[in-house]
Every structure is written in structure tokens, then in C-alpha cells.
Design a protein around this motif. Structure first.
Motif, PDB file in Angstrom:
ATOM      1  N   UNK A 101       0.890  -1.546  -0.383  1.00 23.36           N
ATOM      2  CA  UNK A 101       0.431   0.001   0.083  1.00 23.36           C
ATOM      3  C   UNK A 101       0.913   0.881  -0.360  1.00 23.36           C
ATOM      4  N   UNK A 102       2.084   1.302   0.546  1.00 20.63           N
ATOM      5  CA  UNK A 102       2.481   2.098   0.838  1.00 20.63           C
ATOM      6  C   UNK A 102       3.572   2.356  -0.451  1.00 20.63           C
ATOM      7  N   UNK A 103       3.926   1.826  -1.377  1.00 15.91           N
ATOM      8  CA  UNK A 103       4.315   1.943  -2.556  1.00 15.91           C
ATOM      9  C   UNK A 103       2.986   1.888  -3.392  1.00 15.91           C
ATOM     10  N   UNK A 104       1.953   1.690  -3.658  1.00 14.28           N
ATOM     11  CA  UNK A 104       0.904   2.802  -4.152  1.00 14.28           C
ATOM     12  C   UNK A 104       0.516   3.643  -3.935  1.00 14.28           C
ATOM     13  N   UNK A 105       0.997   4.210  -2.906  1.00 16.24           N
ATOM     14  CA  UNK A 105       1.035   5.708  -2.183  1.00 16.24           C
ATOM     15  C   UNK A 105       1.186   6.269  -3.076  1.00 16.24           C
ATOM     16  N   UNK A 106       2.644   5.971  -3.071  1.00 15.46           N
ATOM     17  CA  UNK A 106       3.591   7.030  -3.796  1.00 15.46           C
ATOM     18  C   UNK A 106       3.790   6.526  -5.283  1.00 15.46           C
ATOM     19  N   UNK A 107       3.139   5.621  -5.859  1.00 18.02           N
ATOM     20  CA  UNK A 107       3.036   5.660  -7.196  1.00 18.02           C
ATOM     21  C   UNK A 107       1.910   6.699  -7.943  1.00 18.02           C
ATOM     22  N   UNK A 108       0.970   6.897  -6.473  1.00 21.92           N
ATOM     23  CA  UNK A 108       0.064   7.173  -6.910  1.00 21.92           C
ATOM     24  C   UNK A 108       0.071   8.835  -7.133  1.00 21.92           C
ATOM     25  N   UNK A 109       1.093   9.408  -6.485  1.00 20.78           N
ATOM     26  CA  UNK A 109       1.365  10.805  -6.511  1.00 20.78           C
ATOM     27  C   UNK A 109       2.687  10.864  -7.182  1.00 20.78           C
ATOM     28  N   UNK A 110       3.125  10.269  -7.235  1.00 19.39           N
ATOM     29  CA  UNK A 110       4.563  10.591  -8.481  1.00 19.39           C
ATOM     30  C   UNK A 110       3.930   9.753  -9.870  1.00 19.39           C
ATOM     31  N   UNK A 111       3.882   8.816  -9.996  1.00 15.67           N
ATOM     32  CA  UNK A 111       3.818   8.264 -11.405  1.00 15.67           C
ATOM     33  C   UNK A 111       2.353   8.270 -12.387  1.00 15.67           C
TER      34      UNK A 111
END
Length: 457
Positions: A437-447
Motif C-alpha cells: 500500500x505504501x508503494x501504491x501511494x507513492x506511485x499514485x503521487x509521482x507516477x
């Protein structure tokens, strides 16, 4: 065609052509990859490099594989070695070639004609330049430059997405291996309980019903062990594919357990605004809209006349002095007035506008959803770490004391041991879910999403 004669136009056209050729864009040495690396570095903390010398990459990969993999080293290997990412980087060369081509005029055309008869000869020569191309050169260059910048954003988005996929696969593989180890312990406890029940049933100290229950639990434990072992293999293979490994490289080592939870969860603050300013699919969609708007303006400008050639010409006739002049050729809008081209360009522009709006709406929603998942999985994982697992351990200690005091049977002890192991296994799963979930959050913000925002030609 209309032909008039003036001695200056030929020299003027040739000189103008030389100036334009001197100012043409050229193919860069890095093909835009330096900008892609900068975009990737600012979002995931690691640069994406496409190294033509594979020996340097191989040595770097071997050095990383020599140690137990971490999430960061896995991402680093993927960025160096993933073949699909290299395909995306190679597409940059196509976009740059289109940009360079758009900055250059069409080559001039040369014509030569000779007619003879009756002892006389007439020779016509002409060099014709694309004047319409000259007038629209700045607009076409600007449009293709925007497309090239958009291609850089899309390549960076591919790198960021690969990093996210690799992190998810890494956490899944580590958790699966950890769960398989615990499943082996559950199987061992179930086997011991089943064997003990069988021995006690033989001497008449255990009922057939209780024996069957212990045997059934042992069979379930065997099935669960087989399933977890396959999941461990499958998740490891998924990680191998993303890392682009083969042969002896596949014998890498994973850590025995997942990373610990952070002491405090991240706060959302301005995550939506941050996504709007740096999410790559949003930026690419905006670039596409800008380029499509420029293309619409160019189409409207050239809808009526888009062929306009002019050039230097001379004529030689036997016994007469050479005649110099120019010729002009343009397209007459008799059958096609350009309305269909303008309508198509307007439709593409509106398509791009709506796509950008849709991308922005989805981006905001995905950030909110990802943060909700992040906080929920963090709270659940912390609950298991701080409450459930310690409580299970306390229960296990109490059962052990009762067993030592001959107040509990060995089957109670084994059953409690199984329950404790299962709670620990659930705690592993919740910890894995948090890191994903932490990885998905960073991707949702940056990628961003995997949606391609390019307009089809």
C-alpha cells in the motif's frame, strides 16, 4: 504554373535555404535519456540509465546480487536490466527523430528539360523550394518538440511504474517465503499431534472422532504448505522477470523477514496538489493537449492552401541570351477546401482536452484511495504487531504453564501452538499489505496509471 523572370530570386532562395539548414536541430547524443533520468531520480530516488556498454551494467548487477536483496537494490537492478524498459527508452529515439525531421525543410527539387529540332535547342532548368514548409517550419518544430517532451515523460512514467511493480513483487516474495517457513512449522505441529492421537487411540485413550479431527487438521496443514510453497516460487519468479535475470543470476538471496513498520504513518497533507504538479501521466496529458492545440492552429492556417512552392528558373535557347526568372506553384482549393482536416484537428483537440480532464480526476481519486489503503493497512499491521501477536504469546505461555502443572493436555498445547503460528502468519500478511500500500501511494503521487495519453495519428 506561372513563370516570371528576375535575376535575384534564385540567389535569395539558395541563401535562405543555407541559413535554415544551419539552424536545424540535430539528434542528441543521449536521446533525451538524461532528462528521463532526472525525472525518475526526483520521484523514486533512483535514476534510470540506459547503458550501451552492457559489461558495466552486468558488473553492477552482480555486485548487487552478491548481497541479500533489499527493495531499493531490487529497483536498481530492474532499472538497469529490465528489457521492457529498454524498449520504452528506445522509443525516445523515434520521437526525437520526428522532432529533428520537423525542424528541417523539405529538400528542394531540381528539374531539367531539353527540346531540340530544326537545329535549335531549348533548355529549361529550375530549382524549386517548399515555401509553405518554410512558413510553417516554426510551428511544426514547436509541435514535435512538445511531442518529444511528452515522450520523455512517458518513458519516465514507465520507469516509475517498473520501480513500483518491482517493490510490490519484492515484498510479496519476501512475505511468501516467510509464510512458507511458518506453514512448515504448522505442518510439523499438526503431524506431531496426529501421530500422538494415533498412538493414544491404539491403546484406547483417545476417541476415533478426536483422532479423525487431528488427522484432518494435519491434511489441511499439508495442503496449506503446498499452496504457500507454490506462492513463494511464483512470487519469486515474478520478481525474477521484473529484474530481467536468468541463469546463475536467479540464485539471489532474499531476507528472512519483511522490513519493520515505520514508527509513524505519513500524513496526507497536500498529496492531491502534489500529484497534480508532478504526477507523470498528468504532465504528459498536459503536453499532449498543448501539442494538439498547436497542431489545430497549424491546420487552420494551412487548411485553405498547404502547397506553395517557388524557385529559381532559367531558360537557354540556341542563338538567344539566357533568360532568368522564377516559378510559383500552389494548390488550388477546387475540390477540397480543408474543412474535413480542420474538423478532424478540432476533434483530436477536444479528445485531448477531455483525456487530460479524465486523467486529473482519476489522479486525485487514486491518491485519496491509495492513502486510505495506506492508513488502513498500517493500523491493521500495527494492531497485529502490538496487540494480537503479544496476546497470542501470552495465551501460549499460560497454556504451557497449565501443561507443566498437568492442568492441560498435550493436545491443548499443540492446538494453542498452531493458533499462535497462524496469528503470526496473518501478521506477516498485514505487514506485506502495508508495504504494498505504501508503494501504491507513492506511485499514485509521482507516477500514475498505465494509461497512454498519446494521441494516435
Amino acid at each position: 504554373m506561372r513563370r516570371l523572370y528576375t535575376p535575384m530570386l534564385g540567389r535569395t532562395a539558395v541563401g535562405l535555404s543555407a541559413i535554415l539548414l544551419a539552424g536545424c536541430a540535430s539528434v542528441s547524443s543521449d536521446g533525451g535519456l538524461n532528462d528521463v533520468s532526472s525525472l525518475t531520480q526526483s520521484r523514486i530516488g533512483q535514476a534510470a540509465h540506459f547503458k550501451k556498454d552492457s559489461s558495466n551494467s552486468d558488473a553492477e548487477i552482480q555486485a548487487l546480487l552478491a548481497k541479500p536483496l533489499t527493495a531499493e537494490s531490487s529497483v536498481q537492478i530492474a532499472l538497469l536490466n529490465n528489457a521492457a524498459l529498454k524498449v520504452s527508452f528506445a522509443e525516445l529515439g523515434v520521437a526525437e527523430a520526428d522532432f529533428v525531421q520537423a525542424s528541417r525543410m523539405r529538400n528542394p527539387s531540381f528539374s531539367f528539360g531539353r527540346v531540340s529540332g530544326g537545329g535549335d535547342a531549348e533548355i529549361d532548368r529550375s530549382v524549386v523550394f517548399d515555401i509553405a514548409g518554410l512558413l510553417t517550419l516554426p510551428a511544426r518544430t514547436r509541435i514535435e518538440h512538445g511531442r518529444f517532451e511528452q515522450a520523455k515523460l512517458q518513458a519516465a512514467a514507465q520507469a516509475v511504474q517498473l520501480a513500483a511493480d518491482t517493490r510490490r513483487a519484492y515484498f510479496t516474495a519476501v512475505a511468501a517465503a516467510q509464510s512458507a517457513a511458518f506453514a512448515e512449522q504448522v505442518r510439523g505441529a499438526a503431524e506431531a499431534s496426529s501421530e500422538l492421537a494415533e498412538s493414544m487411540a491404539k491403546v484406547g485413550n483417545w476417541s476415533k472422532l478426536d483422532q479423525a479431527r487431528e488427522r484432518a487438521f494435519y491434511q489441511d496443514a499439508m495442503t496449506q504448505l503446498a499452496r504457500t510453497r507454490h506462492e513463494a516460487i511464483a512470487s519469486r519468479e515474478q520478481l525474477i522477470r521484473l529484474l530481467g535475470l536468468w541463469g546463475a543470476q536467479q540464485e539471489f538471496t532474499l531476507p528472512d523477514r519483511l522490513p519493520d513498520l515505520p514508527s509513524q504513518p505519513q500524513q496526507m497533507n497536500n498529496a492531491e496538489a502534489q500529484a497534480m504538479s508532478q504526477r507523470l501521466d498528468v504532465l504528459a496529458a498536459r503536453r499532449d493537449t498543448e501539442a494538439t492545440a498547436s497542431a489545430l492552429g497549424l491546420t487552420k492556417t494551412t487548411a485553405f492552401i498547404n502547397v506553395f512552392d517557388a524557385g529559381y528558373a532559367n531558360k537557354s535557347t540556341t542563338g538567344l541570351p539566357r533568360e532568368n526568372g522564377y516559378q510559383v506553384s500552389l494548390e488550388l482549393p477546387v475540390f477540397d477546401w480543408g474543412g474535413a482536416k480542420v474538423a478532424r484537428a478540432e476533434a483530436l483537440y477536444m479528445q485531448s482536452v477531455h483525456r487530460t480532464t479524465d486523467t486529473a480526476v482519476r489522479a486525485r481519486s487514486e491518491v485519496r484511495e491509495a492513502y486510505s489503503s495506506y492508513r488502513t493497512t498500517y493500523d491493521i499491521a500495527r494492531h497485529y504487531r502490538d496487540d494480537v501477536v503479544p496476546l497470542r504469546k501470552k495465551i501460549s505461555d499460560e497454556v504451557l504453564l497449565r501443561y507443566n502443572g498437568m492442568l492441560a493436555s498435550v493436545f491443548e498445547l499443540l492446538a494453542d501452538s498452531r493458533e499462535q503460528l497462524m496469528s503470526v502468519n496473518t501478521a506477516i500478511e498485514t505487514q506485506r499489505d502495508f508495504w504494498i500500500a505504501e508503494t501504491k501511494l507513492q506511485t499514485a503521487i509521482n507516477g500514475g496509471s498505465n494509461t497512454d495519453t498519446r494521441t494516435m495519428p
